[in-house]
Design an enzyme around this catalytic site. Structure first.
Site, PDB file in Angstrom:
ATOM      1  N   LYS A 116      53.774  49.870  39.960  1.00  0.00           N
ATOM      2  CA  LYS A 116      52.636  50.551  38.986  1.00  0.00           C
ATOM      3  C   LYS A 116      52.074  52.107  40.537  1.00  0.00           C
ATOM      4  O   LYS A 116      52.701  53.370  39.782  1.00  0.00           O
ATOM      5  CB  LYS A 116      52.043  50.201  38.673  1.00  0.00           C
TER       6      LYS A 116
ATOM      7  N   GLU B 208      51.668  44.346  49.329  1.00  0.00           N
ATOM      8  CA  GLU B 208      53.309  43.688  49.457  1.00  0.00           C
ATOM      9  C   GLU B 208      54.562  44.253  49.238  1.00  0.00           C
ATOM     10  O   GLU B 208      55.604  44.178  50.249  1.00  0.00           O
ATOM     11  CB  GLU B 208      53.151  42.944  48.797  1.00  0.00           C
TER      12      GLU B 208
ATOM     13  N   GLY C  19      50.347  44.388  34.206  1.00  0.00           N
ATOM     14  CA  GLY C  19      51.136  43.673  34.852  1.00  0.00           C
ATOM     15  C   GLY C  19      51.922  42.269  34.483  1.00  0.00           C
ATOM     16  O   GLY C  19      52.851  42.925  34.626  1.00  0.00           O
ATOM     17  N   ARG C  20      50.852  41.602  33.819  1.00  0.00           N
ATOM     18  CA  ARG C  20      51.223  40.669  33.629  1.00  0.00           C
ATOM     19  C   ARG C  20      51.960  40.598  32.115  1.00  0.00           C
ATOM     20  O   ARG C  20      52.572  39.439  31.857  1.00  0.00           O
ATOM     21  CB  ARG C  20      50.364  38.718  33.759  1.00  0.00           C
TER      22      ARG C  20
ATOM     23  N   HIS D  90      57.974  11.281  39.167  1.00  0.00           N
ATOM     24  CA  HIS D  90      58.525  10.439  40.531  1.00  0.00           C
ATOM     25  C   HIS D  90      57.242  11.467  40.970  1.00  0.00           C
ATOM     26  O   HIS D  90      57.444  10.774  42.364  1.00  0.00           O
ATOM     27  CB  HIS D  90      59.632  10.511  40.679  1.00  0.00           C
TER      28      HIS D  90
ATOM     29  N   LYS E 189      42.855  42.236  47.546  1.00  0.00           N
ATOM     30  CA  LYS E 189      43.279  44.043  48.684  1.00  0.00           C
ATOM     31  C   LYS E 189      42.828  44.949  48.442  1.00  0.00           C
ATOM     32  O   LYS E 189      42.750  44.705  50.282  1.00  0.00           O
ATOM     33  CB  LYS E 189      43.941  44.093  46.583  1.00  0.00           C
TER      34      LYS E 189
END
Length: 545
Positions: free
Chosen positions: A204, A210, A265-266, A382, A510
């Site tokens: 954005k 990152e 963002g999400r 499992h 951040k």
């Protein structure tokens, strides 16, 4: 006043006390129409919540709680474009991204022209790339696309790309990179041809640490391999609210796609953040995904609470978390293509509702988002299912499966579905002492052997779960499924009275990382840091050399 002081909350508390430890066996045996009354279906999604530790009366009381919390008012405020994300002063309009027509949210504040224009540009670019007309080095067609992003700019498109791989382009490789760890980027680059690779940088602000580290590494890789002949504009596209920064980086202005401050963002899968997904599945399938989400939006906005899928799912979560004391919720897809779905929901739910103060800044006196976790159900059987069956904790589960396989093999799907249904039944009904004793005695064991084995073979059951069945994994049902969970999270946030659309906890991490990074290189800069961090830096500097 927080919701816990409301009459509806008090009524639910009293109901919980009267409900006691009523077992699901009793609930089923006492109500022949239980499944019918606790099942909902909409648009290719069948939702069976009859194995939840609740009754029709519980659902009615929970619906009254939603009314008390004025969920309908909150919903209308969101759809009207009000700035309900008050800590950031933003509207919350991700629903606009999947609308098929405008104006929306109003003629005075209509975002649809720019949404539709961006969608058109995305489709045009995706079609050019899919048809081989988008070229890289010296006119060679692009064969691989790498989406570089993190959080919502990675999880949503990656999850849906995996889920819809049965309809993806057969010759185009679409990859996702999010991690700063070179162990993700470096092995991928070894498989790619720099002449035919395009990178989409999704950030954005175009400053996300990152993402920009990985974008710079991609640019360095292209320069190292293509040298002075590199034409950067042929190998990069971008999604950003800061187009000038993308152009400065080396992206052609024609290939910078906008994202707006009213898209969290999400919740950005439906926007230009989904460009890599559109390239993979094609504009038509992407549009089908939007239509599925749009239909769920209308269902959510117009359906009474007790027949409303997102509302009912949200209320069940409130009941499990705040009244039954569950602290986690397990998501168990019985479909290999949905393997990233639990990770996607972790961000959607915990980043949205992992809050401890109300919108007004008042401390909450109840739990909010449970810890969301999960794995492919067939694999989990499992691994951690032992704890679900006999660990003694209340762990509500969402079982998710598609009736028709997206990659059919003879008899596989029937076996997969039988495992899904068997696990939810076993968790609900368990196996009591009498049943275990009868089985052991049939094995011709001695009375002592029966007594020794008996406690190890008893299953308490009464573990709450819901089952979501999709007719198939297609763009429409998956679009509806994601919108279903989005609205579930919104409803829970409205009931708890929190802001589901900010994420200051993420911002803190951040900021601290940006303070520490220079000190990795310069010991003089770590004097303001805590003793533990200084020690970790000292050890790291020694071994980084």
């Amino acid at each position: 006043m927080t919701i816990t002081a409301s009459p509806a909350w008090a009524a639910l508390n009293a109901h919980r006390q009267a409900f006691g430890k009523t077992h699901l066996r009793e609930l089923f045996s006492g109500d022949p129409k239980r499944v019918e009354s606790l099942t909902l279906s909409f648009d290719g999604i069948h939702y069976d919540f009859s194995k939840q530790r609740m009754s029709a009366e519980t659902l009615g009381l929970l619906a009254a709680l939603a009314t008390e919390a004025r969920v309908s008012d909150s919903t209308e405020r969101m759809f009207a474009g009000e700035r309900i994300n008050i800590s950031e002063g933003r509207s919350v309009l991700h629903v606009a991204l999947r609308r098929s027509s405008g104006p929306f949210p109003s003629s005075q504040f209509d975002v649809m022209p720019e949404v539709i224009e961006t969608r058109r540009r995305m489709a045009e670019f995706a079609e050019r790339l899919r048809s081989g007309k988008c070229v890289g080095h010296k006119g060679m067609p692009i064969r691989d696309v790498v989406n570089i992003g993190i959080g919502g700019s990675d999880l949503g498109p990656k999850m849906m790309g995996q889920a819809l791989r049965s309809v993806s382009h057969p010759a185009l490789g679409v990859h996702y990179v999010s991690n700063l760890d070179g162990a993700q980027m470096a092995p991928l680059l070894q498989t790619l041809d720099p002449r035919t690779t395009l990178f989409i940088v999704a950030s954005k602000t175009f400053t996300t640490q990152e993402t920009m580290f990985n974008a710079n590494t991609a640019r360095d890789w292209l320069r190292a391999n293509l040298g002075d002949e590199l034409v950067s504009e042929n190998h990069f596209a971008a999604v950003s609210s800061k187009p000038e920064r993308a152009v400065e980086f080396g992206v052609s202005g024609d290939l910078v796609f906008p994202i707006w401050d009213w898209v969290g963002g999400r919740y950005s899968l439906w926007s230009a953040v989904g460009l890599a997904l559109m390239i993979a599945i094609g504009p038509h399938a992407f549009d089908e995904m939007l239509r599925g989400a749009e239909r769920m939006d209308e269902h959510f906005r117009t359906t009474p609470f007790e027949r409303n899928l997102p509302v009912v799912m949200a209320l069940i979560g409130i009941w499990n978390t705040n009244f039954l004391g569950a602290s986690t919720n397990s998501v168990l897809p019985y479909n290999e293509s949905l393997k990233y779905f639990p990770s996607f929901l972790q961000q959607l739910e915990m980043e949205s509702n992992g809050k401890s103060v109300t919108i007004g800044g008042e401390a909450l006196d109840c739990a909010t988002s449970p810890i969301v976790w999960g794995e492919l159900g067939n694999n989990g059987q499992h691994a951690f299912f032992q704890l679900l069956h006999q660990g003694g904790r209340v762990v509500p589960c969402d079982f998710i499966a598609a009736v028709r396989s997206d990659f059919p093999l003879p008899k596989h799907q029937e076996a997969l579905l039988s495992n899904c249904f068997a696990q939810s039944a076993a968790l609900a009904f368990g196996k009591n002492e009498g049943e275990v004793r009868t089985d052991l005695e049939k094995e011709s064991l001695s009375p002592q052997e029966v007594a020794d084995l008996l406690p190890h073979r008893v299953f308490a059951g009464n573990q709450p779960s819901s089952t979501l069945l999709l007719t198939s994994l297609n763009p429409g049902t998956l679009g509806a499924l994601i919108a279903l969970y989005e609205h579930k999270v919104f409803v829970q946030g409205a009931i708890w009275g929190i802001n589901s659309f900010d994420q200051w906890g993420v911002e803190l991490g951040k900021a601290v990382a940006n303070r520490i990074l220079p000190a990795v290189y310069d010991p003089e800069l770590d004097k303001t840091l805590d003793a533990s961090t200084r020690g970790l830096l000292a050890f790291s500097r020694k071994h980084l050399k």
